[in-house]
Write a protein that holds these residues in place. Structure first.
Motif, PDB file in Angstrom:
ATOM      1  N   ILE A 194       0.849  -1.194   0.000  1.00  0.00           N
ATOM      2  CA  ILE A 194       0.000   0.000   0.000  1.00  0.00           C
ATOM      3  C   ILE A 194       0.883   1.241   0.000  1.00  0.00           C
ATOM      4  O   ILE A 194       1.806   1.355   0.818  1.00  0.00           O
ATOM      5  N   LYS A 195       0.600   2.139  -0.941  1.00  0.00           N
ATOM      6  CA  LYS A 195       1.424   3.360  -1.044  1.00  0.00           C
ATOM      7  C   LYS A 195       1.193   4.281   0.150  1.00  0.00           C
ATOM      8  O   LYS A 195       0.073   4.390   0.635  1.00  0.00           O
ATOM      9  N   LYS A 196       2.224   4.937   0.568  1.00  0.00           N
ATOM     10  CA  LYS A 196       2.126   5.889   1.683  1.00  0.00           C
ATOM     11  C   LYS A 196       1.459   7.186   1.248  1.00  0.00           C
ATOM     12  O   LYS A 196       0.891   7.924   2.051  1.00  0.00           O
ATOM     13  N   SER A 197       1.550   7.484  -0.063  1.00  0.00           N
ATOM     14  CA  SER A 197       0.903   8.695  -0.567  1.00  0.00           C
ATOM     15  C   SER A 197       0.574   8.540  -2.040  1.00  0.00           C
ATOM     16  O   SER A 197       1.171   7.709  -2.741  1.00  0.00           O
ATOM     17  N   ILE A 198      -0.420   9.302  -2.499  1.00  0.00           N
ATOM     18  CA  ILE A 198      -0.780   9.306  -3.914  1.00  0.00           C
ATOM     19  C   ILE A 198      -0.956  10.754  -4.367  1.00  0.00           C
ATOM     20  O   ILE A 198      -0.981  11.668  -3.527  1.00  0.00           O
ATOM     21  N   ASP A 199      -1.130  10.952  -5.689  1.00  0.00           N
ATOM     22  CA  ASP A 199      -1.270  12.296  -6.241  1.00  0.00           C
ATOM     23  C   ASP A 199      -2.687  12.472  -6.788  1.00  0.00           C
ATOM     24  O   ASP A 199      -3.172  11.614  -7.516  1.00  0.00           O
ATOM     25  N   ILE A 200      -3.385  13.525  -6.372  1.00  0.00           N
ATOM     26  CA  ILE A 200      -4.708  13.829  -6.937  1.00  0.00           C
ATOM     27  C   ILE A 200      -4.710  15.294  -7.371  1.00  0.00           C
ATOM     28  O   ILE A 200      -4.450  16.179  -6.554  1.00  0.00           O
ATOM     29  N   ASN A 201      -4.980  15.527  -8.650  1.00  0.00           N
ATOM     30  CA  ASN A 201      -4.948  16.892  -9.207  1.00  0.00           C
ATOM     31  C   ASN A 201      -3.633  17.602  -8.936  1.00  0.00           C
ATOM     32  O   ASN A 201      -3.596  18.822  -8.747  1.00  0.00           O
ATOM     33  N   GLY A 202      -2.565  16.838  -8.820  1.00  0.00           N
ATOM     34  CA  GLY A 202      -1.258  17.446  -8.552  1.00  0.00           C
ATOM     35  C   GLY A 202      -1.018  17.725  -7.076  1.00  0.00           C
ATOM     36  O   GLY A 202      -0.022  18.351  -6.717  1.00  0.00           O
ATOM     37  N   PHE A 203      -1.947  17.274  -6.220  1.00  0.00           N
ATOM     38  CA  PHE A 203      -1.782  17.484  -4.775  1.00  0.00           C
ATOM     39  C   PHE A 203      -1.565  16.152  -4.073  1.00  0.00           C
ATOM     40  O   PHE A 203      -2.201  15.145  -4.411  1.00  0.00           O
ATOM     41  N   LYS A 204      -0.683  16.185  -3.096  1.00  0.00           N
ATOM     42  CA  LYS A 204      -0.333  14.962  -2.368  1.00  0.00           C
ATOM     43  C   LYS A 204      -1.446  14.552  -1.413  1.00  0.00           C
ATOM     44  O   LYS A 204      -1.961  15.382  -0.665  1.00  0.00           O
ATOM     45  N   HIS A 205      -1.836  13.288  -1.466  1.00  0.00           N
ATOM     46  CA  HIS A 205      -2.777  12.722  -0.499  1.00  0.00           C
ATOM     47  C   HIS A 205      -2.049  11.624   0.272  1.00  0.00           C
ATOM     48  O   HIS A 205      -1.461  10.742  -0.350  1.00  0.00           O
ATOM     49  N   VAL A 206      -2.096  11.700   1.585  1.00  0.00           N
ATOM     50  CA  VAL A 206      -1.325  10.736   2.384  1.00  0.00           C
ATOM     51  C   VAL A 206      -2.235   9.655   2.951  1.00  0.00           C
ATOM     52  O   VAL A 206      -3.427   9.889   3.186  1.00  0.00           O
ATOM     53  N   LEU A 207      -1.647   8.503   3.181  1.00  0.00           N
ATOM     54  CA  LEU A 207      -2.368   7.366   3.751  1.00  0.00           C
ATOM     55  C   LEU A 207      -2.862   7.734   5.145  1.00  0.00           C
ATOM     56  O   LEU A 207      -2.112   8.261   5.956  1.00  0.00           O
TER      57      LEU A 207
END
Ligand code: IYR
Length: 229
Positions: free
Chosen positions: A3-16
């Motif tokens: 499971i990724k610790k963070s992902i990118d949405i609309n160029g913004f970081k989303h954290v787990l």
């Protein structure tokens, strides 16, 4: 799959986010205990002059500031006043407005509705309580000399005020929601910027002892909830 610790949405970081849930029985017990604890809160109109440390007030304000807000604009300021000269100024101005309200601005019906609560135009609690918190809403932000409106300001600040009240109760202190009307004088006394409007005034402290509160009942579930199953 890791499971990724963070992902990118609309160029913004989303954290787990690590969400903590409970078993059915724990949930039942916790929800019941929380309701009972909140139900033990009462608005208190008479305060002891016993001091409360600034650190406690800071924690209470930080708890309120965790409220959700429109587009996460956090459109609030919490002014915490322990200075007795400023409290006296606020009391004096609040009582001028309240006298006018109780004497002529409020309807007979309104006064009748307030009678069981024992409220009046004398606001001793503003001077007696060790702290007064005045919540301001920020109706807009100022960016490059332009006023940019915030979103859902009343909803956001109302939620934060509710969380503030429960944080005060959680600390073993009492409060009440005072709404002097009009409240413009607070902007002036507290020298707040033009994008802020007073929202609520809350004294915070210990109750005077012995303390009596109106013998009121809360509406039952059948009167407040509608289930669609
Ligand atoms: N603002 C006045 C009157 C008042 C209004 C309501 I609605 C209350 O629940 C209690 C009081 C005051 O603060 O006394």
């Amino acid at each position: 799959m890791s499971i990724k610790k963070s992902i990118d949405i609309n160029g913004f970081k989303h954290v787990l986010h690590e969400h903590k849930s409970f078993s059915e029985s724990q949930m039942l017990a916790k929800s019941k205990t929380y309701f009972r604890w909140l139900d033990s809160r009462r608005s208190v109109r008479e305060y002891a002059k016993t001091p409360v440390s600034k650190e406690v007030i800071e924690n209470i304000i930080k708890a309120a500031s965790t409220a959700p807000s429109g587009a996460h604009k956090q459109p609030w300021s919490f002014c915490a006043i322990s200075n007795s000269e400023i409290k006296s100024k606020i009391r004096e101005a609040a009582e001028i407005e309240e006298r006018a309200s109780y004497d002529s601005r409020m309807s007979e019906r309104w006064l009748k509705d307030l009678a069981p609560l024992g409220t009046n135009d004398v606001k001793e609690f503003i001077e007696d309580a060790p702290w007064i918190i005045v919540v301001f809403k920020q109706v807009y932000e100022i960016e490059d000399d332009k006023n940019i409106n915030n979103y859902y300001v009343n909803e956001s600040v109302g939620i934060a005020a509710g969380m503030l009240i429960s944080a005060i109760h959680n600390a073993g202190l009492v409060t009440l929601t005072h709404t002097p009307s009009p409240m413009k004088f607070l902007t002036k006394v507290l020298e707040r910027p033009s994008n802020e409007r007073p929202f609520l005034l809350l004294p915070v402290g210990y109750p005077k002892e012995p303390i009596y509160v109106p013998n009121i009942n809360r509406k039952g579930l059948d009167d407040i909830a509608v289930f669609y199953e």
